[in-house]
Motif scaffolding. Sequence first.
Motif, PDB file in Angstrom:
ATOM      1  N   UNK A  70       0.824  -1.208   0.000  1.00 49.88           N
ATOM      2  CA  UNK A  70       0.000   0.000   0.000  1.00 49.88           C
ATOM      3  C   UNK A  70       0.859   1.259   0.000  1.00 49.88           C
ATOM      4  N   UNK A  71       2.005   1.190   0.659  1.00 50.21           N
ATOM      5  CA  UNK A  71       2.891   2.358   0.771  1.00 50.21           C
ATOM      6  C   UNK A  71       3.860   2.505  -0.395  1.00 50.21           C
ATOM      7  N   UNK A  72       4.143   1.414  -1.111  1.00 46.84           N
ATOM      8  CA  UNK A  72       5.240   1.439  -2.082  1.00 46.84           C
ATOM      9  C   UNK A  72       4.884   1.084  -3.520  1.00 46.84           C
ATOM     10  N   UNK A  73       3.685   0.578  -3.755  1.00 49.48           N
ATOM     11  CA  UNK A  73       3.306   0.174  -5.110  1.00 49.48           C
ATOM     12  C   UNK A  73       2.057   0.914  -5.566  1.00 49.48           C
ATOM     13  N   UNK A  74       1.963   1.134  -6.857  1.00 51.20           N
ATOM     14  CA  UNK A  74       0.751   1.728  -7.424  1.00 51.20           C
ATOM     15  C   UNK A  74      -0.374   0.691  -7.373  1.00 51.20           C
ATOM     16  N   UNK A  75      -1.613   1.123  -7.510  1.00 52.10           N
ATOM     17  CA  UNK A  75      -2.709   0.150  -7.549  1.00 52.10           C
ATOM     18  C   UNK A  75      -2.524  -0.899  -8.656  1.00 52.10           C
ATOM     19  N   UNK A  76      -1.988  -0.500  -9.794  1.00 52.05           N
ATOM     20  CA  UNK A  76      -1.756  -1.440 -10.892  1.00 52.05           C
ATOM     21  C   UNK A  76      -0.677  -2.453 -10.537  1.00 52.05           C
ATOM     22  N   UNK A  77       0.397  -1.977  -9.901  1.00 52.48           N
ATOM     23  CA  UNK A  77       1.461  -2.889  -9.482  1.00 52.48           C
ATOM     24  C   UNK A  77       0.966  -3.872  -8.429  1.00 52.48           C
ATOM     25  N   UNK A  78       0.147  -3.380  -7.511  1.00 53.14           N
ATOM     26  CA  UNK A  78      -0.406  -4.278  -6.489  1.00 53.14           C
ATOM     27  C   UNK A  78      -1.277  -5.359  -7.125  1.00 53.14           C
ATOM     28  N   UNK A  79      -2.122  -4.982  -8.049  1.00 52.21           N
ATOM     29  CA  UNK A  79      -3.047  -5.935  -8.674  1.00 52.21           C
ATOM     30  C   UNK A  79      -2.322  -7.014  -9.463  1.00 52.21           C
ATOM     31  N   UNK A  80      -1.140  -6.683  -9.981  1.00 50.09           N
ATOM     32  CA  UNK A  80      -0.410  -7.662 -10.792  1.00 50.09           C
ATOM     33  C   UNK A  80       0.648  -8.437  -9.992  1.00 50.09           C
ATOM     34  N   UNK A  81       0.796  -8.119  -8.716  1.00 46.77           N
ATOM     35  CA  UNK A  81       1.769  -8.807  -7.863  1.00 46.77           C
ATOM     36  C   UNK A  81       1.155 -10.083  -7.289  1.00 46.77           C
ATOM     37  N   UNK A  82       2.031 -11.037  -7.001  1.00 45.75           N
ATOM     38  CA  UNK A  82       1.607 -12.301  -6.402  1.00 45.75           C
ATOM     39  C   UNK A  82       2.237 -12.438  -5.022  1.00 45.75           C
ATOM     40  N   UNK A  83       1.404 -12.779  -4.040  1.00 43.05           N
ATOM     41  CA  UNK A  83       1.891 -13.049  -2.688  1.00 43.05           C
ATOM     42  C   UNK A  83       2.075 -14.548  -2.542  1.00 43.05           C
ATOM     43  N   UNK A  84       3.256 -14.941  -2.110  1.00 41.03           N
ATOM     44  CA  UNK A  84       3.559 -16.342  -1.817  1.00 41.03           C
ATOM     45  C   UNK A  84       3.677 -16.460  -0.310  1.00 41.03           C
ATOM     46  N   UNK A  85       3.187 -17.558   0.237  1.00 38.02           N
ATOM     47  CA  UNK A  85       3.229 -17.705   1.681  1.00 38.02           C
ATOM     48  C   UNK A  85       3.315 -19.172   2.086  1.00 38.02           C
ATOM     49  N   UNK A  86       3.970 -19.405   3.205  1.00 39.63           N
ATOM     50  CA  UNK A  86       4.131 -20.782   3.686  1.00 39.63           C
ATOM     51  C   UNK A  86       2.804 -21.366   4.144  1.00 39.63           C
ATOM     52  N   UNK A  87       1.915 -20.530   4.656  1.00 42.68           N
ATOM     53  CA  UNK A  87       0.600 -20.978   5.112  1.00 42.68           C
ATOM     54  C   UNK A  87      -0.474 -20.049   4.607  1.00 42.68           C
ATOM     55  N   UNK A  88      -1.596 -20.618   4.233  1.00 40.25           N
ATOM     56  CA  UNK A  88      -2.715 -19.821   3.725  1.00 40.25           C
ATOM     57  C   UNK A  88      -3.015 -18.676   4.687  1.00 40.25           C
ATOM     58  N   UNK A  89      -3.324 -17.516   4.135  1.00 40.16           N
ATOM     59  CA  UNK A  89      -3.616 -16.330   4.938  1.00 40.16           C
ATOM     60  C   UNK A  89      -4.732 -16.584   5.949  1.00 40.16           C
ATOM     61  N   UNK A  90      -4.582 -16.012   7.140  1.00 38.45           N
ATOM     62  CA  UNK A  90      -5.659 -16.008   8.128  1.00 38.45           C
ATOM     63  C   UNK A  90      -6.675 -14.940   7.713  1.00 38.45           C
ATOM     64  N   UNK A  91      -7.763 -14.809   8.470  1.00 36.75           N
ATOM     65  CA  UNK A  91      -8.799 -13.835   8.143  1.00 36.75           C
ATOM     66  C   UNK A  91      -8.255 -12.404   8.133  1.00 36.75           C
ATOM     67  N   UNK A  92      -7.420 -12.065   9.119  1.00 39.19           N
ATOM     68  CA  UNK A  92      -6.820 -10.732   9.195  1.00 39.19           C
ATOM     69  C   UNK A  92      -6.018 -10.423   7.932  1.00 39.19           C
ATOM     70  N   UNK A  93      -5.178 -11.350   7.538  1.00 42.91           N
ATOM     71  CA  UNK A  93      -4.290 -11.133   6.396  1.00 42.91           C
ATOM     72  C   UNK A  93      -5.033 -11.200   5.063  1.00 42.91           C
ATOM     73  N   UNK A  94      -6.033 -12.065   4.979  1.00 45.83           N
ATOM     74  CA  UNK A  94      -6.856 -12.128   3.758  1.00 45.83           C
ATOM     75  C   UNK A  94      -7.556 -10.792   3.535  1.00 45.83           C
ATOM     76  N   UNK A  95      -8.111 -10.228   4.609  1.00 42.93           N
ATOM     77  CA  UNK A  95      -8.788  -8.938   4.498  1.00 42.93           C
ATOM     78  C   UNK A  95      -7.816  -7.841   4.082  1.00 42.93           C
ATOM     79  N   UNK A  96      -6.650  -7.785   4.708  1.00 44.48           N
ATOM     80  CA  UNK A  96      -5.660  -6.764   4.361  1.00 44.48           C
ATOM     81  C   UNK A  96      -5.242  -6.890   2.893  1.00 44.48           C
ATOM     82  N   UNK A  97      -5.012  -8.116   2.437  1.00 44.28           N
ATOM     83  CA  UNK A  97      -4.611  -8.389   1.061  1.00 44.28           C
ATOM     84  C   UNK A  97      -5.659  -7.841   0.092  1.00 44.28           C
ATOM     85  N   UNK A  98      -6.926  -8.173   0.349  1.00 43.97           N
ATOM     86  CA  UNK A  98      -8.000  -7.728  -0.538  1.00 43.97           C
ATOM     87  C   UNK A  98      -8.192  -6.213  -0.475  1.00 43.97           C
TER      88      UNK A  98
END
Length: 164
Positions: A70-98
């Motif tokens: 949110x602080x470093x990427x444009x909305x377009x860059x965010x939409x085209x980026x992929x988050x990789x994670x060792x464990x599926x996002x929890x509710x807190x992190x899923x909400x923040x991601x979206x």
Amino acid sequence: MSSTHTITDQDLTHLRRCVDLAREALDDGDEPFGSVLVDSRGTVRFEDRNRISGGDSTRHPEFAIARWAAENLTPEERASATAYTSGEHCALCSAAHALVGLGPIVYASSTEQLTTWRTEWGVDPGPLTPLPIHAVAPGVPTRGPAAELTEEIRALQARSSGVA
């Protein structure tokens, strides 16, 4: 918008880094979770590991990715980026991601797997209802889990839970 697309070799490369970060977190007294954010060109833009041992239970790496993006990427860059994670996002992190408009999430282990393991071990499920990403952020495409990493992640989670 959950997906069952196959995990690619490129996905595995990034997921292995996430597992390394999860191991680093566990070795430092935190829960074993690690994540990386990769832009549309395949460049890792940000990575972090769980840091909750200091008392701030929101210091999940997936949440840190959302804040950084949110602080470093444009909305377009965010939409085209992929988050990789060792464990599926929890509710807190899923909400923040979206909420910050990030693109797909690729995870090595699922919420369902972690919930099953913790139940088998008699471990308290924690303060949040264990929901899959699509239950919180239905518009975010996902891929996972990565069967190739299941046993390694299960072992890290077992060690974290005091059963290994």
